[in-house]
Design an enzyme around this catalytic site. Structure first.
Site, mmCIF file in Angstrom:
data_model
loop_
_atom_site.group_PDB
_atom_site.id
_atom_site.type_symbol
_atom_site.label_atom_id
_atom_site.label_comp_id
_atom_site.label_asym_id
_atom_site.label_seq_id
_atom_site.Cartn_x
_atom_site.Cartn_y
_atom_site.Cartn_z
ATOM 1 N N LYS A 120 26.674 27.518 45.090
ATOM 2 C CA LYS A 120 27.997 27.442 45.703
ATOM 3 C C LYS A 120 29.033 27.827 44.649
ATOM 4 O O LYS A 120 29.069 27.255 43.562
ATOM 5 C CB LYS A 120 28.289 26.020 46.194
ATOM 6 C CG LYS A 120 27.652 25.656 47.515
ATOM 7 C CD LYS A 120 28.311 26.302 48.710
ATOM 8 C CE LYS A 120 29.712 25.768 48.933
ATOM 9 N NZ LYS A 120 29.760 24.376 49.410
ATOM 10 N N HIS A 121 29.853 28.803 44.979
ATOM 11 C CA HIS A 121 30.941 29.221 44.097
ATOM 12 C C HIS A 121 30.460 29.512 42.676
ATOM 13 O O HIS A 121 31.007 29.031 41.690
ATOM 14 C CB HIS A 121 32.067 28.194 44.112
ATOM 15 C CG HIS A 121 32.743 28.097 45.449
ATOM 16 N ND1 HIS A 121 33.538 29.108 45.957
ATOM 17 C CD2 HIS A 121 32.708 27.131 46.398
ATOM 18 C CE1 HIS A 121 33.978 28.760 47.158
ATOM 19 N NE2 HIS A 121 33.479 27.576 47.450
ATOM 20 N N ASN A 169 32.281 24.544 30.912
ATOM 21 C CA ASN A 169 31.265 23.724 30.279
ATOM 22 C C ASN A 169 30.319 23.172 31.337
ATOM 23 O O ASN A 169 30.731 22.883 32.446
ATOM 24 C CB ASN A 169 31.894 22.545 29.541
ATOM 25 C CG ASN A 169 32.571 22.934 28.242
ATOM 26 O OD1 ASN A 169 32.112 23.814 27.514
ATOM 27 N ND2 ASN A 169 33.668 22.267 27.932
ATOM 28 N N HIS A 224 30.419 32.534 32.000
ATOM 29 C CA HIS A 224 31.716 32.645 32.675
ATOM 30 C C HIS A 224 31.769 33.967 33.459
ATOM 31 O O HIS A 224 31.094 34.907 33.114
ATOM 32 C CB HIS A 224 32.858 32.637 31.663
ATOM 33 C CG HIS A 224 33.043 31.305 31.005
ATOM 34 N ND1 HIS A 224 33.582 30.211 31.649
ATOM 35 C CD2 HIS A 224 32.751 30.890 29.738
ATOM 36 C CE1 HIS A 224 33.621 29.186 30.816
ATOM 37 N NE2 HIS A 224 33.133 29.569 29.664
#
Length: 392
Positions: free
Chosen positions: A67-68, A231, A392
């Site tokens: 999810k996301h 993180n 990221h």
């Protein structure tokens, strides 16, 4: 085909949108059904890498629920115990294939977060996987292939528009990758670092013993973290994630978030939770939400008069704070991975409260001695991997 048009980007106003191969080669993905969007493909490609690496590292089928652009859960295809069948709501008489069991466990790690997920499996998606997904709210799936029966079942979802994506399992990313942010191009080497039990040899605590099952759980945690927005911290047990804390600015907040999720997973095994009697025909999402609220401090929201009757056949007794603390205090043998070093021993203190016995983190903090001292106080085994896993 080297380019695929998407409905829109992250948001409806971000048009046009597409995925394509810069070198002109064919895309390694094929849309079997539906029309996946921008975020769908971000989830698909990240989740595929995760399950592929888990299969390579362990030899077992693997699955993830995304999810996301972060995993809500990831798991290996191990047999389901009777209690697991109950807490994951596996139908009586259904004996899932290993890859289906992997997805059941991945989705069961955090069913609230998995609502509307993107699924990924390391092996051919069979009819068992499709039958599990048929009854879940999910946006799509990526797999190296599908049986004909699986495709027919999956096509019954979302009025025939369920997203089904196949990926070439032999595809490897280019060594150098790029992305644009605010019109500026970033470039770096693709993170092709291979995670295995070899990274767990540097055990820095007095307790040097990490059983093979715990090593598998630590490898699972580290590979999961490799594809979790940083993180990030991940708790695992018995070949599945039980708590993933993603995208927090403070590491202790990651540890707390993931630990709270691990506690919720543990409490789902509590006899009072196993004994909940739901009204007939309750939707899965309503049932999962009711369990989550019942376990939480907001339990009155589902237990007050006028509310419980919509969910339960019989009003349950409150699961008291003391009962929850006693149950969680009994938990042990959990493993924990962190994508970067722990700067303070408070992370170990929090992890211990959720039953963590084994830890893998890069090490390298100026306070490593405090982390080791704290772990020694509780007899925990900590391995320094020497490798950061930011994503990221």
């Amino acid at each position: 085909m080297n380019s695929l048009e998407l409905k829109y980007g992250c948001n409806p106003n971000q048009k046009p949108a597409r995925i394509f191969m810069k070198d002109g080669s064919d895309l390694p993905v094929t849309v079997v059904n539906g029309k996946p969007g921008y975020i769908n493909f971000l989830d698909a490609l990240n989740s595929w890498q995760l399950v592929r690496e888990l299969k390579e590292a362990t030899g077992l089928p693997a699955a993830a629920s995304f999810k996301h652009v972060s995993p809500a859960g990831a798991a290996l295809g191990l047999p389901l115990s009777d209690v697991e069948r109950q807490i994951y709501f596996v139908d009586d008489g259904f004996d899932p294939s290993p890859v289906a069991a992997a997805y059941i466990r991945a989705r069961g790690a955090d069913r609230m977060s998995s609502y509307g997920d993107w699924a990924a499996v390391s092996d051919i998606c069979d009819a068992d996987v499709a039958r599990v997904l048929q009854h879940e709210v999910s946006d799509g799936i990526i797999a190296p292939g599908y049986t004909d029966e699986a495709i027919e079942i999956l096509k019954t979802k979302k009025k025939g528009n369920y997203n089904i994506v196949a990926i070439d399992p032999s595809y490897e990313a280019a060594e150098i990758e790029q992305k644009d942010v605010f019109g500026i191009t970033f470039e770096q080497r693709h993170n092709d670092y291979k995670i295995s039990a070899d990274q767990l040899d540097n055990v820095v605590t007095d307790n040097k013993t990490i059983p093979d099952a715990a090593k598998t759980d630590l490898v699972l945690a580290l590979i999961t973290l490799k594809y979790t927005q940083s993180n990030s911290v991940c708790y695992t047990k018995n070949g599945q994630t039980v708590g993933v804390g993603a995208g927090q600015q403070s590491r202790i907040h990651c540890t707390r978030l993931a630990g709270n999720k691990a506690d919720t997973w543990s409490l789902r095994h509590h006899p009072k939770v196993l004994g909940l009697q739901f009204v007939d025909g309750i939707r899965r999402a309503d049932r999962d939400n009711a369990i989550d609220v019942y376990i939480s401090d907001e339990h009155d929201d589902v237990l007050r008069d006028g509310a419980w009757q919509r969910v339960f056949k019989v009003k349950p007794d409150v699961l008291t704070d003391e009962e929850k603390k006693d149950w969680i205090a009994q938990q042990t043998g959990l493993s924990l991975g962190s994508d970067a070093f722990f700067p303070f021993g408070d992370n170990i203190e929090r992890a211990r409260k959720s039953g963590v016995t084994y830890v893998a983190e890069p090490g390298g903090s100026i306070r490593d001695d405090n982390v080791i001292e704290t772990a020694n106080r509780y007899g925990m085994a900590v391995a320094f991997t020497g490798m950061r896993l930011f994503h990221h």
